[in-house]
Design a protein around this motif. Sequence first.
Motif, PDB file in Angstrom:
ATOM      1  N   ALA A  66       0.834  -1.199   0.000  1.00  0.00           N
ATOM      2  CA  ALA A  66       0.000   0.000   0.000  1.00  0.00           C
ATOM      3  C   ALA A  66       0.870   1.251   0.000  1.00  0.00           C
ATOM      4  O   ALA A  66       0.627   2.208  -0.750  1.00  0.00           O
ATOM      5  N   VAL A  67       1.909   1.241   0.833  1.00  0.00           N
ATOM      6  CA  VAL A  67       2.819   2.379   0.902  1.00  0.00           C
ATOM      7  C   VAL A  67       3.611   2.531  -0.396  1.00  0.00           C
ATOM      8  O   VAL A  67       3.751   3.634  -0.945  1.00  0.00           O
ATOM      9  N   ARG A  68       4.138   1.419  -0.912  1.00  0.00           N
ATOM     10  CA  ARG A  68       4.975   1.472  -2.125  1.00  0.00           C
ATOM     11  C   ARG A  68       4.186   1.959  -3.338  1.00  0.00           C
ATOM     12  O   ARG A  68       4.627   2.851  -4.080  1.00  0.00           O
ATOM     13  N   VAL A  69       3.004   1.378  -3.564  1.00  0.00           N
ATOM     14  CA  VAL A  69       2.207   1.745  -4.738  1.00  0.00           C
ATOM     15  C   VAL A  69       1.714   3.186  -4.618  1.00  0.00           C
ATOM     16  O   VAL A  69       1.652   3.919  -5.610  1.00  0.00           O
ATOM     17  N   ASN A  70       1.389   3.602  -3.395  1.00  0.00           N
ATOM     18  CA  ASN A  70       0.986   4.989  -3.208  1.00  0.00           C
ATOM     19  C   ASN A  70       2.098   5.932  -3.667  1.00  0.00           C
ATOM     20  O   ASN A  70       1.833   6.964  -4.313  1.00  0.00           O
ATOM     21  N   GLY A  71       3.348   5.574  -3.339  1.00  0.00           N
ATOM     22  CA  GLY A  71       4.464   6.409  -3.766  1.00  0.00           C
ATOM     23  C   GLY A  71       4.585   6.504  -5.273  1.00  0.00           C
ATOM     24  O   GLY A  71       4.894   7.572  -5.818  1.00  0.00           O
ATOM     25  N   ILE A  72       4.349   5.388  -5.962  1.00  0.00           N
ATOM     26  CA  ILE A  72       4.434   5.387  -7.426  1.00  0.00           C
ATOM     27  C   ILE A  72       3.372   6.298  -8.025  1.00  0.00           C
ATOM     28  O   ILE A  72       3.649   7.131  -8.904  1.00  0.00           O
ATOM     29  N   VAL A  73       2.134   6.149  -7.554  1.00  0.00           N
ATOM     30  CA  VAL A  73       1.049   6.955  -8.100  1.00  0.00           C
ATOM     31  C   VAL A  73       1.252   8.431  -7.769  1.00  0.00           C
ATOM     32  O   VAL A  73       1.047   9.313  -8.622  1.00  0.00           O
ATOM     33  N   ALA A  74       1.661   8.729  -6.532  1.00  0.00           N
ATOM     34  CA  ALA A  74       1.889  10.122  -6.145  1.00  0.00           C
ATOM     35  C   ALA A  74       2.950  10.769  -7.033  1.00  0.00           C
ATOM     36  O   ALA A  74       2.808  11.925  -7.456  1.00  0.00           O
ATOM     37  N   LYS A  75       4.017  10.048  -7.341  1.00  0.00           N
ATOM     38  CA  LYS A  75       5.058  10.580  -8.224  1.00  0.00           C
ATOM     39  C   LYS A  75       4.486  10.843  -9.615  1.00  0.00           C
ATOM     40  O   LYS A  75       4.784  11.878 -10.243  1.00  0.00           O
ATOM     41  N   ASN A  76       3.670   9.914 -10.121  1.00  0.00           N
ATOM     42  CA  ASN A  76       3.077  10.111 -11.448  1.00  0.00           C
ATOM     43  C   ASN A  76       2.188  11.348 -11.478  1.00  0.00           C
ATOM     44  O   ASN A  76       2.158  12.088 -12.466  1.00  0.00           O
ATOM     45  N   VAL A  77       1.440  11.563 -10.392  1.00  0.00           N
ATOM     46  CA  VAL A  77       0.567  12.741 -10.336  1.00  0.00           C
ATOM     47  C   VAL A  77       1.409  14.008 -10.295  1.00  0.00           C
ATOM     48  O   VAL A  77       1.128  14.986 -11.003  1.00  0.00           O
ATOM     49  N   ARG A  78       2.475  14.024  -9.473  1.00  0.00           N
ATOM     50  CA  ARG A  78       3.347  15.202  -9.410  1.00  0.00           C
ATOM     51  C   ARG A  78       3.980  15.477 -10.774  1.00  0.00           C
ATOM     52  O   ARG A  78       4.013  16.619 -11.253  1.00  0.00           O
ATOM     53  N   ASP A  79       4.491  14.418 -11.398  1.00  0.00           N
ATOM     54  CA  ASP A  79       5.194  14.576 -12.674  1.00  0.00           C
ATOM     55  C   ASP A  79       4.267  14.992 -13.810  1.00  0.00           C
ATOM     56  O   ASP A  79       4.728  15.477 -14.842  1.00  0.00           O
ATOM     57  N   SER A  80       2.960  14.795 -13.627  1.00  0.00           N
ATOM     58  CA  SER A  80       2.016  15.166 -14.683  1.00  0.00           C
ATOM     59  C   SER A  80       1.917  16.671 -14.867  1.00  0.00           C
ATOM     60  O   SER A  80       1.453  17.152 -15.908  1.00  0.00           O
ATOM     61  N   GLY A  81       2.378  17.433 -13.859  1.00  0.00           N
ATOM     62  CA  GLY A  81       2.302  18.880 -13.951  1.00  0.00           C
ATOM     63  C   GLY A  81       0.925  19.450 -13.731  1.00  0.00           C
ATOM     64  O   GLY A  81       0.689  20.643 -13.963  1.00  0.00           O
ATOM     65  N   LEU A  82       0.006  18.639 -13.247  1.00  0.00           N
ATOM     66  CA  LEU A  82      -1.355  19.095 -13.007  1.00  0.00           C
ATOM     67  C   LEU A  82      -1.347  20.192 -11.944  1.00  0.00           C
ATOM     68  O   LEU A  82      -0.842  19.977 -10.837  1.00  0.00           O
ATOM     69  N   PRO A  83      -1.914  21.357 -12.231  1.00  0.00           N
ATOM     70  CA  PRO A  83      -1.897  22.443 -11.233  1.00  0.00           C
ATOM     71  C   PRO A  83      -2.517  22.058  -9.905  1.00  0.00           C
ATOM     72  O   PRO A  83      -2.033  22.476  -8.858  1.00  0.00           O
ATOM     73  N   ALA A  84      -3.576  21.251  -9.925  1.00  0.00           N
ATOM     74  CA  ALA A  84      -4.252  20.885  -8.685  1.00  0.00           C
ATOM     75  C   ALA A  84      -3.330  20.155  -7.722  1.00  0.00           C
ATOM     76  O   ALA A  84      -3.488  20.252  -6.497  1.00  0.00           O
ATOM     77  N   ALA A  85      -2.348  19.426  -8.246  1.00  0.00           N
ATOM     78  CA  ALA A  85      -1.425  18.678  -7.391  1.00  0.00           C
ATOM     79  C   ALA A  85      -0.494  19.612  -6.631  1.00  0.00           C
ATOM     80  O   ALA A  85       0.140  19.184  -5.657  1.00  0.00           O
ATOM     81  N   ALA A  86      -0.438  20.863  -7.056  1.00  0.00           N
ATOM     82  CA  ALA A  86       0.365  21.867  -6.344  1.00  0.00           C
ATOM     83  C   ALA A  86      -0.531  22.878  -5.645  1.00  0.00           C
ATOM     84  O   ALA A  86      -0.063  23.930  -5.205  1.00  0.00           O
ATOM     85  N   GLY A  87      -1.830  22.556  -5.565  1.00  0.00           N
ATOM     86  CA  GLY A  87      -2.754  23.455  -4.906  1.00  0.00           C
ATOM     87  C   GLY A  87      -3.099  24.692  -5.693  1.00  0.00           C
ATOM     88  O   GLY A  87      -3.501  25.715  -5.135  1.00  0.00           O
ATOM     89  N   ARG A  88      -2.960  24.611  -7.029  1.00  0.00           N
ATOM     90  CA  ARG A  88      -3.259  25.774  -7.880  1.00  0.00           C
ATOM     91  C   ARG A  88      -4.512  25.528  -8.735  1.00  0.00           C
ATOM     92  O   ARG A  88      -4.805  24.409  -9.087  1.00  0.00           O
TER      93      ARG A  88
END
Length: 507
Positions: free
Chosen positions: A485-507
């Motif tokens: 659960a911890v490992r896969v969460n890290g993978i998905v979180a990185k993918n979301v950050r790397d997507s550049g989606l403004p919402a992931a940075a609170g924008r």
Amino acid sequence: MTRSDDEPLEALLREAFAGARAQGGLGTSAVEAGIAARAGRLRRRRSVVRGSVLTVGIAATVLAVVLGPGSLGPDRALVPISTHTTSTPSRWAFLVGSSEGFAYRFPNTVAMPWPAGVIGQSLPDDTDSGGNVLLQSDASPLSHEDADLAGPAGVCTWDSRPDRRRPVAGRSWDLTFLSSPGRGRAHLGLAGFTTGTGEDVLRDLRSGALPCGPGPDLKPVTWQGHDDRSVLFIGTSTVADSTFTQVMAVTRVGDVLVSGAAISADAALARRVATELADNTAAPLDELAFPPALGQPLGKSAAAPNAASAPGASPAAPLVAAEEYRFGDVFPTIAQLGHDLRYHGDASHGRNIPASSGQFCDLSGLSAARVAEANAAPHPVAGTLQGAWSGDGQGLDPSVDIAVTGYPTGTGPEAFRRLQQDTGPCTWLPAQERQAWPGEDDQQTWLSRGAGAGSATYIAARRLGDVIVSVQVVGLSAQDARDEAVRVNGIVAKNVRDSGLPAAAGR
């Protein structure tokens, strides 16, 4: 309550629909969330339908004959009394009133003959008050006095949306395919509306403002040979490695909508049956000079059941707003999943994805205060849900479910706090026992184990700006489930950050 693995999905999905109704008719995406959450509680019943595929099983014993075009013979054909001549109240008096409170009933057998390849059962002939046979034919064993236009192609939530248009009459039939029983089904629905409002009702259906319509994956397509009184919706969904086509064909006849719907792995079969159901029913209604089909009143059909159903009512807004954005493919690759896990269908998308697949979004039966809390909480404006499992997906085979949800700008912290406090729009089921997650900020992460779960069920959630990433793992040893659960969460979180989606940075 547990269910056997071979139990048809119909009952399970009806419970999911009840959850959608309890949320005030949030549309089929609410059903998606309900199905996903219910599946988690039932130890990942792998045949649960994702997206708008509402059922692939029929729980019925069919005592029937196959009816194709012309199979009834000349002595069993549709027999109209007249064609646009006299339409006196006495002629149709036997159909006025309804056990369901509708203004009138539809003739039992107006739908016949069924398209070739579907199965039905005989019902009595319709007769008028003088004993004259109006129609002779057969009907389905699953005939209901309701106004379900969607069947397996969408969802109906008339009762939960008193602020929207409501029907004044309804009838529906459920059918199954002879060639593939248990692998698809068909449906015929008739809904009559306040006299003089037929055009407005069809307009609302097209715009997604009617609380009974196609699922979000179905889109309007050209229906050859039909004018603007008809609309054809088609979509596909992949479920447990099989692709199903859903079709909903709707024709307006006066103040009546006639809808044929079907779902099947055979795309051509689904389209043919759905369109023939609509065509084979709309024409007889008109030929019989059935008053509502001519735009004329029958019984109390001129009395609108609410303001939204009255002639001249303003157009309604769509019931479910479109997602503000899409996350795209942020899920791990098959190689990254490990444990022989693999995906078996399309990811679900929508505003009503739960923050975690360990949540259940049906709050019916809870206190008014809890429901008020849920309504006041931030709700997702975007979401995606995907699951993977190993083996045949039954029993306690290992599985992982990944949910990613986005919230209005600036509300991510509150949404995550609500997740931790169990005061959001969905609730933990089962309750969660929080676990330590060393090295992480408790305000931005959550690790828990299902309380009283029969096997190790771990959930790891993380907030990224206004986005929540949640992973649930079931079917592994306790330590492995926690670690995964911890490992896969890290993978998905990185993918979301790397997507550049403004919402992931609170924008």
